[in-house]
Design an enzyme around this catalytic site. Structure first.
Site, PDB file in Angstrom:
ATOM      1  N   ALA A  54      49.739  50.692  25.309  1.00  0.00           N
ATOM      2  CA  ALA A  54      48.543  51.052  26.088  1.00  0.00           C
ATOM      3  C   ALA A  54      47.555  49.898  26.117  1.00  0.00           C
ATOM      4  CB  ALA A  54      47.885  52.306  25.506  1.00  0.00           C
ATOM      5  N   PRO A  91      43.861  36.668  44.840  1.00  0.00           N
ATOM      6  CA  PRO A  91      42.976  37.150  45.908  1.00  0.00           C
ATOM      7  C   PRO A  91      41.604  37.617  45.449  1.00  0.00           C
ATOM      8  CG  PRO A  91      44.541  38.862  45.318  1.00  0.00           C
ATOM      9  CD  PRO A  91      44.877  37.666  44.461  1.00  0.00           C
ATOM     10  N   CYS A  99      34.145  34.699  35.331  1.00  0.00           N
ATOM     11  CA  CYS A  99      34.553  34.249  33.999  1.00  0.00           C
ATOM     12  C   CYS A  99      35.105  32.828  34.034  1.00  0.00           C
ATOM     13  CB  CYS A  99      35.591  35.202  33.408  1.00  0.00           C
ATOM     14  SG  CYS A  99      37.077  35.399  34.422  1.00  0.00           S
ATOM     15  N   ASN A 100      35.592  32.390  35.189  1.00  0.00           N
ATOM     16  CA  ASN A 100      36.209  31.064  35.279  1.00  0.00           C
ATOM     17  C   ASN A 100      35.336  30.007  35.935  1.00  0.00           C
ATOM     18  OD1 ASN A 100      38.671  31.577  34.006  1.00  0.00           O
ATOM     19  ND2 ASN A 100      39.519  32.510  35.846  1.00  0.00           N
ATOM     20  N   THR A 102      48.227  44.600  29.216  1.00  0.00           N
ATOM     21  CA  THR A 102      49.378  44.371  30.096  1.00  0.00           C
ATOM     22  C   THR A 102      49.912  45.682  30.646  1.00  0.00           C
ATOM     23  OG1 THR A 102      49.991  42.366  28.890  1.00  0.00           O
ATOM     24  CG2 THR A 102      51.695  43.385  30.248  1.00  0.00           C
TER      25      THR A 102
END
EC number: 1.2.1.70
Length: 434
Positions: A188, A113, A50-51, A191
């Protein structure tokens, strides 16, 4: 050989540009095949997250511009429309960049990681697609080793820099181990889901998830364990919780002072550890005034996160030193290999030519009625004498001329232990036919 990295990432391109050049796993396989079939790259690996989207290739004669043009064509983009967002690295700078990426030094969250696992997946997919050969295989093994060294020898990944991870880390600091604790999570959303996963990884004893929409809470508990309740049931279960972490979208507080006071009575004043990471707040601030409650807010966590970010930046400086050293080490090894490879190829070709001549001579005599046993013995003797002739003659001259370094090198190269020779025979045969 020219090593090339071409890509875009979160620093050089906004999401609307990154998504235009994002490869799905199926597209990666197709793209790797195109790069190979069109003669654009000898080897290639494509990383798409995504990055970032990055293409790692080894080239012989093709220019980087052709890879750029191919990328535009593959995604049907206007010519040169994303060139201003692309970055490019070659040779040792490419190696350094790849090592930085795999070590998390180039990530949105410094030191995260997950990127190493994503790079390993990209490498395995390219290997499966027959797009990885000797150079990239050796390089990626070195990159994986470097990333491991960075995480082992520095503190780049030891300090939490996300709200969810920091909340759980703070809980562990308070209680030590969490095996005997019960955690109540309010909400829910994403986060809370991350908090729940981190708690599970930390072996939380019991997990309760409370949410306005009960079905969403059930979805989390089905995959992560524990049980779900509605927000209306919190009063009946609050006393069970040693840890309360709240992150709902409620405009008003969920936990009232009176609710917590009643829970503390049922707990016989056993302490409760609370973290409110909601904005607006889910827990009334006055609850922190109870002697048996320890209430932290998102601002308290942010201070921890910022301190940990500073700690990671210090570790990143150490990591950069490791990257610089390992990139230079790999380049030196690669260049040494490139120098010796032509010598090995010529030596193998000489041996192959000798073998062919001796074999054709033996076959000719065999067709004319020669004795097979005598011919095999003669063939073996001829090959032995011819293969040994040049090195032994040169070694004899080295002895006459007092060339001690040549003699020592010859001893090391020629007098290989038989066990080593037999162990490597399969590799030798493989190289000879490759």
């Amino acid at each position: 050989m020219k090593l090339l990295v071409l890509g875009v990432n979160h620093e050089t391109a906004p999401v609307d540009i990154r998504e235009k050049v994002s490869f799905s796993p199926a597209q990666v396989q197709n793209a790797l095949s195109e790069l190979k079939s069109q003669g654009l790259a000898n080897e290639s690996v494509i990383l798409s997250t995504c990055n970032r989207t990055e293409i790692y290739t080894t080239l012989k004669s093709q220019s980087p511009e052709k890879i750029r043009a191919w990328l535009h064509e593959y995604f049907e983009l206007e010519e040169d429309s994303i060139n201003s967002f692309l970055y490019e690295y070659a040779d040792i700078e490419a190696i350094k960049h790849m090592m930085r990426v795999s070590s998390g030094l180039n990530s949105l969250v410094l030191g995260e990681p997950q990127i190493l696992g994503q790079i390993k997946e990209a490498f395995h997919l390219a290997h499966k697609s027959d797009s990885v050969h000797q150079t990239l295989h050796a390089l990626f093994q070195y990159i994986f080793k470097t990333a491991k060294q960075v995480r082992t020898d520095t503190a780049i990944g030891s300090s939490p820099v996300s709200v969810a991870f920091s909340a759980v880390a703070l809980s562990k600091q308070f209680f030590g181990k969490l095996e005997n604790q019960t955690a109540l999570l309010l909400g829910a959303g994403e986060t809370v889901e991350l908090v729940a996963r981190h708690l599970k990884e930390s072996h939380i004893g019991n997990l309760i998830i409370a949410n306005r929409t009960l079905s969403k809470a059930h979805q989390l508990t089905e995959s992560l364990g524990g049980y779900a309740i509605s927000l209306h049931e919190i009063d009946d279960h609050l006393h069970e919780a040693d840890i309360v972490i709240a992150s709902t979208a409620s405009p008003t507080p969920i936990l009232k002072t009176e609710m917590v006071a009643n829970a503390l009575k049922k707990r016989r004043n056993k302490p409760m550890f609370m973290i409110d990471i909601a904005v607006p707040r889910d827990i009334e601030p006055a609850i922190g005034n109870f002697s048996d409650t320890y209430l932290y807010t998102v601002d308290d966590l942010q201070e921890i996160i910022e301190e940990n970010k500073r700690s990671r930046k210090d570790a990143a400086l150490e990591a950069e030193e490791i990257v610089e050293l390992q990139a230079e080490n790999f380049m030196a090894q690669y260049q040494a290999t490139q120098q010796i490879s032509p010598i090995i190829q010529r030596y193998r070709q000489q041996a192959y030519t000798l073998k062919e001549h001796a074999l054709q001579d033996a076959l000719h005599h065999l067709e004319n009625g020669g004795d097979p046993q005598e011919l095999l013995t003669k063939l073996a003797n001829q090959l032995t004498n011819k293969i040994l002739h040049t090195p032994t003659t040169n070694l004899h001259h080295a002895g006459l001329n007092g060339q001690k370094e040549v003699i020592q090198a010859a001893e090391q190269i020629l007098l290989t232990q038989q066990s080593d020779a037999s162990d490597s025979s399969e590799n030798e045969n493989t190289h000879a036919t490759s």
